[in-house]
Design a protein around this motif. Structure first.
Motif, PDB file in Angstrom:
ATOM      1  N   GLY A 126       0.584  -1.219   0.074  1.00 24.67           N
ATOM      2  CA  GLY A 126      -0.080   0.096   0.007  1.00 24.67           C
ATOM      3  C   GLY A 126       0.710   1.122   0.194  1.00 24.67           C
ATOM      4  N   GLN A 127       2.000   1.255   0.715  1.00 24.45           N
ATOM      5  CA  GLN A 127       2.829   2.400   0.797  1.00 24.45           C
ATOM      6  C   GLN A 127       3.768   2.522  -0.480  1.00 24.45           C
ATOM      7  OE1 GLN A 127       5.242   2.379   4.351  1.00 24.45           O
ATOM      8  NE2 GLN A 127       6.487   4.445   3.715  1.00 24.45           N
ATOM      9  N   TYR A 128       3.941   1.512  -1.020  1.00 24.56           N
ATOM     10  CA  TYR A 128       4.789   1.447  -2.079  1.00 24.56           C
ATOM     11  C   TYR A 128       3.757   2.342  -3.309  1.00 24.56           C
ATOM     12  CZ  TYR A 128       7.046  -0.301  -6.516  1.00 24.56           C
ATOM     13  OH  TYR A 128       7.629  -0.380  -7.778  1.00 24.56           O
ATOM     14  N   ARG A 129       2.572   1.514  -3.382  1.00 27.43           N
ATOM     15  CA  ARG A 129       1.629   2.251  -4.326  1.00 27.43           C
ATOM     16  C   ARG A 129       1.388   3.555  -4.342  1.00 27.43           C
ATOM     17  NH1 ARG A 129      -4.165  -0.591  -4.847  1.00 27.43           N
ATOM     18  NH2 ARG A 129      -3.297  -1.353  -6.846  1.00 27.43           N
ATOM     19  N   ARG A 130       1.299   4.323  -3.132  1.00 26.60           N
ATOM     20  CA  ARG A 130       1.091   5.736  -2.934  1.00 26.60           C
ATOM     21  C   ARG A 130       2.266   6.479  -3.212  1.00 26.60           C
ATOM     22  NH1 ARG A 130      -1.390   3.495   1.790  1.00 26.60           N
ATOM     23  NH2 ARG A 130       0.405   4.094   2.956  1.00 26.60           N
ATOM     24  N   GLN A 131       3.675   5.931  -2.689  1.00 27.65           N
ATOM     25  CA  GLN A 131       4.801   6.815  -3.136  1.00 27.65           C
ATOM     26  C   GLN A 131       5.069   6.640  -4.684  1.00 27.65           C
ATOM     27  OE1 GLN A 131       8.214   5.604  -0.380  1.00 27.65           O
ATOM     28  NE2 GLN A 131       7.255   6.385   1.188  1.00 27.65           N
ATOM     29  N   MET A 132       4.842   5.551  -5.233  1.00 29.69           N
ATOM     30  CA  MET A 132       5.411   5.315  -6.508  1.00 29.69           C
ATOM     31  C   MET A 132       4.304   6.243  -7.420  1.00 29.69           C
ATOM     32  SD  MET A 132       8.316   3.851  -6.768  1.00 29.69           S
ATOM     33  CE  MET A 132       8.268   3.999  -8.683  1.00 29.69           C
TER      34      MET A 132
ATOM     35  N   SER B 156       3.034   8.885  -6.463  1.00 32.61           N
ATOM     36  CA  SER B 156       3.079  10.218  -6.354  1.00 32.61           C
ATOM     37  C   SER B 156       4.332  10.880  -7.171  1.00 32.61           C
ATOM     38  CB  SER B 156       3.281  10.512  -4.996  1.00 32.61           C
ATOM     39  OG  SER B 156       3.807  11.590  -4.516  1.00 32.61           O
ATOM     40  N   LEU B 157       5.220   9.908  -7.277  1.00 31.73           N
ATOM     41  CA  LEU B 157       6.603  10.198  -7.915  1.00 31.73           C
ATOM     42  C   LEU B 157       6.345  10.359  -9.268  1.00 31.73           C
ATOM     43  CD1 LEU B 157       9.187   7.991  -5.909  1.00 31.73           C
ATOM     44  CD2 LEU B 157       8.896  10.505  -5.811  1.00 31.73           C
ATOM     45  N   MET B 158       5.446   9.207  -9.817  1.00 32.90           N
ATOM     46  CA  MET B 158       5.124   9.343 -11.263  1.00 32.90           C
ATOM     47  C   MET B 158       4.387  10.670 -11.817  1.00 32.90           C
ATOM     48  SD  MET B 158       4.246   5.424 -11.710  1.00 32.90           S
ATOM     49  CE  MET B 158       3.663   5.835 -13.692  1.00 32.90           C
ATOM     50  N   LYS B 159       3.620  11.182 -10.735  1.00 33.92           N
ATOM     51  CA  LYS B 159       2.878  12.491 -11.021  1.00 33.92           C
ATOM     52  C   LYS B 159       4.027  13.552 -10.976  1.00 33.92           C
ATOM     53  CE  LYS B 159      -1.562  10.939  -9.342  1.00 33.92           C
ATOM     54  NZ  LYS B 159      -2.600  11.079  -8.382  1.00 33.92           N
ATOM     55  N   MET B 160       5.003  13.666 -10.223  1.00 37.49           N
ATOM     56  CA  MET B 160       5.803  14.654 -10.153  1.00 37.49           C
ATOM     57  C   MET B 160       6.830  14.607 -11.093  1.00 37.49           C
ATOM     58  SD  MET B 160       6.226  14.455  -5.801  1.00 37.49           S
ATOM     59  CE  MET B 160       7.516  15.662  -5.979  1.00 37.49           C
ATOM     60  N   LYS B 161       7.235  13.519 -11.515  1.00 40.23           N
ATOM     61  CA  LYS B 161       8.338  13.347 -12.527  1.00 40.23           C
ATOM     62  C   LYS B 161       8.123  13.935 -13.852  1.00 40.23           C
ATOM     63  CE  LYS B 161      11.561   9.697 -14.085  1.00 40.23           C
ATOM     64  NZ  LYS B 161      11.716   8.247 -13.953  1.00 40.23           N
ATOM     65  N   GLU B 162       8.745  14.818 -14.344  1.00 44.17           N
ATOM     66  CA  GLU B 162       8.816  15.375 -15.559  1.00 44.17           C
ATOM     67  C   GLU B 162       9.630  14.391 -16.660  1.00 44.17           C
ATOM     68  OE1 GLU B 162       8.982  20.105 -14.201  1.00 44.17           O
ATOM     69  OE2 GLU B 162      10.603  19.331 -15.593  1.00 44.17           O
ATOM     70  N   GLU B 163       8.947  14.440 -17.755  1.00 45.10           N
ATOM     71  CA  GLU B 163       9.403  13.869 -18.966  1.00 45.10           C
ATOM     72  C   GLU B 163      10.940  14.260 -19.228  1.00 45.10           C
ATOM     73  OE1 GLU B 163       7.097  13.401 -22.319  1.00 45.10           O
ATOM     74  OE2 GLU B 163       5.640  12.226 -21.402  1.00 45.10           O
ATOM     75  N   LYS B 164      11.918  13.384 -19.463  1.00 46.23           N
ATOM     76  CA  LYS B 164      13.330  13.885 -19.469  1.00 46.23           C
ATOM     77  C   LYS B 164      13.836  13.080 -21.039  1.00 46.23           C
ATOM     78  CE  LYS B 164      14.552  14.268 -14.725  1.00 46.23           C
ATOM     79  NZ  LYS B 164      15.551  13.484 -13.766  1.00 46.23           N
ATOM     80  N   GLN B 165      14.915  13.627 -21.497  1.00 50.37           N
ATOM     81  CA  GLN B 165      15.580  12.966 -22.840  1.00 50.37           C
ATOM     82  C   GLN B 165      16.175  11.914 -22.293  1.00 50.37           C
ATOM     83  OE1 GLN B 165      14.986  14.025 -25.933  1.00 50.37           O
ATOM     84  NE2 GLN B 165      13.636  15.520 -25.010  1.00 50.37           N
TER      85      GLN B 165
END
Length: 293
Positions: free
Chosen positions: A101-107, A109-118
């Motif tokens: 459950g904690q892994y799901r929430r953290q990951m 959240s990180l995916m929403k914050m992470k900007e696409e990079k080259q």
């Protein structure tokens, strides 16, 4: 049939039975060996036992389901053959460091914050090369994963590439610390809609750019669509070696994913896969009438 081929076929069978209850005896039977003999073969080739492999692949797929679906944790646990949510939680936390459950929430959240990079920014050490690298792209994939949290991918951007067009996702480094050793490059690869071929490759060059050792799996290419499986290349690193290069190659259209790449020394009992053969000089000219076969 070589041990590598048997292991790949057995992995293919396991990949198709991740959602089913299978025993160590079932897996060994697919390989045609006793459980204990196949354990030794698999451990030597892949670096883990086949039961550990099956458990890790189930946990990896469960982690992806946690991130990319809204399925209940108990349903994910049951789908991947864990006896209970408690058993699943203990196994998951041991590998990923957090309960599901904690892994799901953290990951998420990180995916929403992470900007696409080259791809140069997201894949440290890897770069794109080949005949037409601008017609291909490489990067990190968080949805198609063999182990861990992401894999690397190389795919064509054009629907119908020109004949002979290819690209490689590669690394290149000094040969100094590997001279005189026999090195094995291994990776788990997966392909989709590969028009011509996809493969691992490795090359050893001298300071004068002479190719000393080379293998691009041209005698055992991966084609069309294939599930995750284990592939290896073994080359000697001669004393006059200067540069080692390796990577994944994609010829034509399609996509190849790579995960869990390893580069390690092996002993002389491990046969090489070198495709470079020495030219044998004849003592005199032969078949001058072109009538001998």
């Amino acid at each position: 049939m070589t041990n590598d081929v048997i292991i790949r076929r057995t992995i293919e069978w396991m990949e198709g039975h991740l959602h089913e209850e299978v025993t160590a005896e079932d897996i060994a039977a697919q390989a045609g060996f006793s459980k204990f003999h196949f354990h030794r073969l698999f451990q030597s080739a892949v670096g883990m036992s086949f039961t550990e492999y099956l458990r890790l692949r189930r946990l990896t797929n469960a982690a992806l389901a946690l991130i990319h679906t809204d399925e209940r944790i108990i349903d994910i646990a049951m789908h991947y053959c864990f006896d209970s949510q408690e058993v699943f939680t203990r196994a998951f936390k041991k590998v990923y460091g957090f309960p599901p459950g904690q892994y799901r929430r953290q990951m998420m959240s990180l995916m929403k914050m992470k900007e696409e990079k080259q791809m140069e920014e997201t894949l440290k050490g890897w770069f794109l090369s080949g005949s037409h690298p601008f017609n291909y792209e490489m990067g990190a994939d968080v949805e198609t994963v063999h182990q861990g949290k992401q894999s690397g991918y190389l795919k064509s951007k054009t629907v119908t590439p020109a004949e002979g067009e290819f690209a490689t996702m590669m690394q290149q480094f000094k040969a100094d610390r590997y001279r005189g050793k026999r090195m094995k490059l291994s990776a788990f690869l997966k392909t989709e809609d590969v028009q011509h071929m996809a493969s691992l490759w490795m090359r050893v060059d001298s300071a004068s750019e002479e190719v000393l050792q080379f293998d691009n799996m041209s005698d055992r290419p991966i084609q069309s669509t294939s599930n995750w499986n284990h592939y290896t290349i073994v080359l000697d690193i001669p004393e006059n070696s200067a540069v080692i290069s390796f990577g994944m190659i994609l010829s034509g259209s399609g996509c190849i994913w790579a995960d869990s790449v390893t580069f390690e020394e092996v002993d002389e009992k491990t046969p090489t896969t070198n495709l470079q053969t020495e030219i044998v000089m004849l003592d005199e000219p032969v078949n001058l009438a072109f009538e001998e076969s």
